[in-house]
Design an enzyme around this catalytic site. Structure first.
Site, PDB file in Angstrom:
ATOM      1  N   GLY A 111       4.989  15.110   7.305  1.00  0.00           N
ATOM      2  CA  GLY A 111       6.136  14.393   6.735  1.00  0.00           C
ATOM      3  C   GLY A 111       6.334  13.024   7.339  1.00  0.00           C
ATOM      4  O   GLY A 111       5.663  12.625   8.289  1.00  0.00           O
ATOM      5  N   GLY A 113       7.672  10.927   9.676  1.00  0.00           N
ATOM      6  CA  GLY A 113       8.329  11.071  10.975  1.00  0.00           C
ATOM      7  C   GLY A 113       8.999   9.795  11.438  1.00  0.00           C
ATOM      8  O   GLY A 113       9.799   9.806  12.380  1.00  0.00           O
ATOM      9  N   ARG A 114       8.637   8.693  10.814  1.00  0.00           N
ATOM     10  CA  ARG A 114       9.299   7.430  11.187  1.00  0.00           C
ATOM     11  C   ARG A 114       9.443   6.485  10.014  1.00  0.00           C
ATOM     12  O   ARG A 114       9.963   5.379  10.157  1.00  0.00           O
ATOM     13  CB  ARG A 114       8.556   6.759  12.330  1.00  0.00           C
ATOM     14  CG  ARG A 114       7.075   6.546  12.079  1.00  0.00           C
ATOM     15  CD  ARG A 114       6.479   5.783  13.226  1.00  0.00           C
ATOM     16  NE  ARG A 114       5.029   5.831  13.210  1.00  0.00           N
ATOM     17  CZ  ARG A 114       4.280   5.095  13.992  1.00  0.00           C
ATOM     18  NH1 ARG A 114       4.836   4.256  14.834  1.00  0.00           N
ATOM     19  NH2 ARG A 114       2.977   5.186  13.938  1.00  0.00           N
ATOM     20  N   LYS A 134       9.108   1.401   7.938  1.00  0.00           N
ATOM     21  CA  LYS A 134       8.316   2.218   8.866  1.00  0.00           C
ATOM     22  C   LYS A 134       8.723   1.861  10.290  1.00  0.00           C
ATOM     23  O   LYS A 134       8.595   0.702  10.694  1.00  0.00           O
ATOM     24  CB  LYS A 134       6.817   1.964   8.665  1.00  0.00           C
ATOM     25  CG  LYS A 134       5.932   2.798   9.594  1.00  0.00           C
ATOM     26  CD  LYS A 134       4.489   2.730   9.178  1.00  0.00           C
ATOM     27  CE  LYS A 134       3.573   3.417  10.180  1.00  0.00           C
ATOM     28  NZ  LYS A 134       2.169   3.330   9.766  1.00  0.00           N
ATOM     29  N   ASP A 281      -3.128  13.524   4.873  1.00  0.00           N
ATOM     30  CA  ASP A 281      -1.777  12.964   4.762  1.00  0.00           C
ATOM     31  C   ASP A 281      -1.811  11.441   4.720  1.00  0.00           C
ATOM     32  O   ASP A 281      -0.793  10.806   4.465  1.00  0.00           O
ATOM     33  CB  ASP A 281      -0.892  13.433   5.934  1.00  0.00           C
ATOM     34  CG  ASP A 281      -1.542  13.180   7.284  1.00  0.00           C
ATOM     35  OD1 ASP A 281      -2.642  13.712   7.512  1.00  0.00           O
ATOM     36  OD2 ASP A 281      -0.961  12.443   8.096  1.00  0.00           O
ATOM     37  N   ASN A 282      -2.974  10.850   4.968  1.00  0.00           N
ATOM     38  CA  ASN A 282      -3.079   9.389   4.946  1.00  0.00           C
ATOM     39  C   ASN A 282      -3.873   8.908   3.742  1.00  0.00           C
ATOM     40  O   ASN A 282      -4.374   7.787   3.726  1.00  0.00           O
ATOM     41  CB  ASN A 282      -3.726   8.885   6.238  1.00  0.00           C
ATOM     42  CG  ASN A 282      -2.798   9.036   7.437  1.00  0.00           C
ATOM     43  OD1 ASN A 282      -1.577   9.099   7.273  1.00  0.00           O
ATOM     44  ND2 ASN A 282      -3.349   9.098   8.624  1.00  0.00           N
ATOM     45  N   ASP A 291      -1.127   3.647   5.268  1.00  0.00           N
ATOM     46  CA  ASP A 291      -0.989   3.984   6.687  1.00  0.00           C
ATOM     47  C   ASP A 291      -2.033   3.305   7.570  1.00  0.00           C
ATOM     48  O   ASP A 291      -2.974   3.931   8.058  1.00  0.00           O
ATOM     49  CB  ASP A 291      -1.041   5.505   6.902  1.00  0.00           C
ATOM     50  CG  ASP A 291       0.315   6.148   6.647  1.00  0.00           C
ATOM     51  OD1 ASP A 291       1.203   5.463   6.098  1.00  0.00           O
ATOM     52  OD2 ASP A 291       0.488   7.337   6.981  1.00  0.00           O
TER      53      ASP A 291
HETATM   54  P1  AMP Z   1      -0.347   9.213  11.491  1.00  0.00           P
HETATM   55  O1  AMP Z   1      -1.584   9.901  11.955  1.00  0.00           O
HETATM   56  O2  AMP Z   1      -0.033   7.945  12.240  1.00  0.00           O
HETATM   57  O3  AMP Z   1      -0.338   8.997  10.021  1.00  0.00           O
HETATM   58  O4  AMP Z   1       0.877  10.151  11.852  1.00  0.00           O
HETATM   59  C1  AMP Z   1       0.872  11.555  11.681  1.00  0.00           C
HETATM   60  C2  AMP Z   1       2.274  12.072  11.681  1.00  0.00           C
HETATM   61  O5  AMP Z   1       2.952  11.713  12.890  1.00  0.00           O
HETATM   62  C3  AMP Z   1       3.143  11.568  10.544  1.00  0.00           C
HETATM   63  O6  AMP Z   1       3.919  12.644  10.118  1.00  0.00           O
HETATM   64  C4  AMP Z   1       3.959  10.493  11.216  1.00  0.00           C
HETATM   65  O7  AMP Z   1       5.167  10.257  10.548  1.00  0.00           O
HETATM   66  C5  AMP Z   1       4.185  11.074  12.594  1.00  0.00           C
HETATM   67  N1  AMP Z   1       4.485  10.047  13.611  1.00  0.00           N
HETATM   68  C6  AMP Z   1       3.628   9.133  14.145  1.00  0.00           C
HETATM   69  N2  AMP Z   1       4.273   8.367  15.045  1.00  0.00           N
HETATM   70  C7  AMP Z   1       5.560   8.791  15.098  1.00  0.00           C
HETATM   71  C8  AMP Z   1       6.721   8.386  15.830  1.00  0.00           C
HETATM   72  N3  AMP Z   1       6.703   7.395  16.718  1.00  0.00           N
HETATM   73  N4  AMP Z   1       7.867   9.055  15.599  1.00  0.00           N
HETATM   74  C9  AMP Z   1       7.917  10.070  14.725  1.00  0.00           C
HETATM   75  N5  AMP Z   1       6.868  10.501  14.009  1.00  0.00           N
HETATM   76  C10 AMP Z   1       5.691   9.865  14.177  1.00  0.00           C
HETATM   77 MG    MG Z   2       0.316   8.786   8.326  1.00  0.00          MG
END
Ligand code: AMP
Ligand code: MG
Length: 539
Positions: A111, A113-114, A134, A281-282, A291
């Protein structure tokens, strides 16, 4: 309707995603921002967490035009919205729920997360744009993280989204880079040395940000109803040409996603882009690059290159593996769609067709880059080019630009010196270049003669093909070392280098005296510098 150009605060916002799809709307902010499992829902309502001093540090005129916006002042009402301190009437912010396979393994609920979507708005041409922040603070999906983003990674996303658009690669867009005035603590090398860094927020735009993982989370939980609702919404808003939900529409949707993904990855391969984290997810269902994290561009032609330190061991997301990973991800997507289809085997043909789509798109562009016609029988000729490029450290971007110069020399040109001299700057080590290595020189001369023979034999006018070559091989790509120069200055509060870099990446297919700095191969200082050769996921 506002008259354009407008201010962001004058736009009308709607949210078809929230309005039509099942979601979770906690009654108070503390609950909304608490990490949790969100079941049976496409979204969880949450407002951005305010920041101390939002300032718009960079703005994309091109992305602004999509919404009919005029450039805002650095501080003020628009900066307040983009910093997450203020909402515009009609905005119903939320974080989206999705799952995903990370590095080949099912990771469950991920989901936003930020990222927080503020709402959807129609541009002057009636195109629907989702406006998303973001780094806007915690959501239901933040798990143990803070929901924030640092300036260096936000600047890289802002830069690359816009650069990819101008390179002609399908991508989400970036409207603004906003500094928050707050520090964010990150342990960049994951080695127990956390440090406070400036925080920032990127405002992103896309018709929608739905990922393959949106469907995976529902399939993993056996939640067919929200999956069906999401499918109906996606078809109605983003694939209207496929008609209302039906088995045929679902198969056609999958085939379209597969073809768009193939085209996008073929484009990545040509501009030397390595995404770095091609988890399901990306990957966007619209076939947009999404992303931007520890991505990188090839400074040397190395099929095994991955910019992501987390991927150093398995190199799953290395340059040459990207087309295959695209298909692996689509296979996961097919499995996630299967419960919605009476005969899931119907997804097999479009999944297999992905390979043909990729090869066709890749070869078509390669033909333009070389100025010659290419058929599948020409693979040995292309394989020899690639293997010679990979023999020693060679800059592929410069190589293809020098070919345009070689194509301008008189027909029938076969002299060794005339053929290899223009390539000199493509090599990082003179001793290991055709000037210092006779074997390599022989290889290049042989290949270049073959190429030049094909070029001269082609019946289409040479001038037309030369123009096509220049339009298919960029002179400027947002190399990591260029991003790092802009980051080093931005962290000192100077956004001038970023602005100049942005001006260069907006015209990537032109070589002018003004953009000479941005057309160089990687300088030696950048070879082993963090952020230039390798990037961690810490962002
Ligand atoms: P990513 O691999 O960067 O696409 O991130 C994978 C997951 O981690 C996604 O659900 C992001 O929203 C979450 N995520 C990455 N960095 C953060 C953060 N600083 N705070 C909250 N969620 C994060
Ligand atoms: Mg992502």
């Amino acid at each position: 309707m506002p008259t354009h150009p407008a201010d962001l605060t004058e736009l009308s916002f709607d949210d078809s995603f929230v309005r039509t799809l099942p979601g979770e709307a906690p009654t108070n902010e503390a609950v909304a921002r608490r990490s949790r499992e969100v079941r049976g829902a496409c979204w969880a309502a949450v407002t951005p967490t305010p920041v101390s001093a939002p300032r718009i540090a960079a703005w994309s005129e091109g992305a602004g035009a999509l919404l009919g916006l005029r450039r805002p002042t650095a501080a003020g009402a628009v900066a307040d919205v983009l910093g997450g301190n203020r909402l515009v009437t009609g905005m119903r912010p939320y974080a989206a729920c999705y799952g995903g396979h990370q590095f080949g393994h099912w990771a469950g609920q991920l989901g936003d997360g930020r990222a927080i979507t503020l709402g959807e708005t129609l541009g002057p041409d009636a195109q629907r744009w989702e406006v998303q922040l973001k780094g806007a603070g915690p959501t239901a999906f933040s798990r143990r993280s803070d929901g924030r983003a640092v300036l260096r990674s936000s600047l890289r996303e802002f830069l690359c989204s816009e650069a990819m658009f101008h390179l002609g690669v399908p991508t989400t867009r970036a409207l603004a880079l906003t500094t928050t005035g707050d520090a964010v603590v990150r342990d960049m090398f994951y080695d127990g040395h956390p440090r406070a860094e400036p925080g920032a927020i990127v405002t992103r735009l896309a018709p929608c940000f739905v990922r393959l993982g949106h469907f995976e989370i529902f399939a993993s939980r056996g939640e067919t109803q929200p999956a069906q609702a999401l499918l109906a919404w996606l078809l109605a808003h983003h694939f209207p040409e496929l008609g209302p939900p039906s088995d045929d529409a679902l198969v056609a949707l999958f085939a379209t996603v597969a073809e768009r993904t193939a085209r996008m990855i073929a484009d990545w391969m040509h501009v030397g882009f390595v995404h770095g984290v091609m988890n399901t997810d990306n990957l966007s269902v619209l076939g947009l690059t999404i992303d931007y994290g520890p991505y990188g561009f090839l400074d040397t032609y190395d099929p095994d290159f991955t910019p992501n330190t987390t991927d150093f061991q398995g190199r799953r997301y290395r340059y040459a593996n990207q087309p295959g990973i695209g298909q692996w991800n689509l296979y996961r997507f097919a499995l996630a769609l299967s419960p919605l289809l009476s005969d899931p085997q119907r997804l097999e043909a479009p999944l297999s067709a992905y390979v043909g789509h990729f090869e066709t798109h890749w070869r078509e562009r390669m033909a333009r880059r070389l100025g010659v016609a290419l058929t599948p029988e020409d693979m040995p000729f292309l394989d020899e080019m690639n293997s010679t490029l990979g023999a020693v450290e060679t800059d592929p971007t410069l190589f293809f630009r020098r070919l345009i110069d070689l194509a301008a020399l008189p027909a029938g040109l076969t002299g060794e010196a005339a053929l290899v001299a223009p390539l000199a700057e493509c090599f990082y080590d003179a001793a290991r270049s055709p000037a210092g290595d006779t074997d390599l020189r022989d290889r290049w001369v042989r290949w270049l003669r073959d190429w030049r023979g094909r070029f001269d034999a082609d019946p289409r006018p040479a001038e037309v093909r030369r123009a096509e070559m220049a339009a298919a091989s960029p002179a400027v790509i947002p190399r990591n070392w260029l991003a790092q120069e802009a980051i080093d200055a931005a962290e000192q509060g100077d956004f001038g280098p970023l602005e100049r870099l942005m001006a260069a990446v907006r015209r990537p297919y032109e070589a002018t005296p003004e953009n000479a700095h941005y057309r160089q191969r990687r300088p030696e200082w950048a070879r082993d510098k963090a952020g230039c050769s390798a990037l961690s996921c810490s962002s």
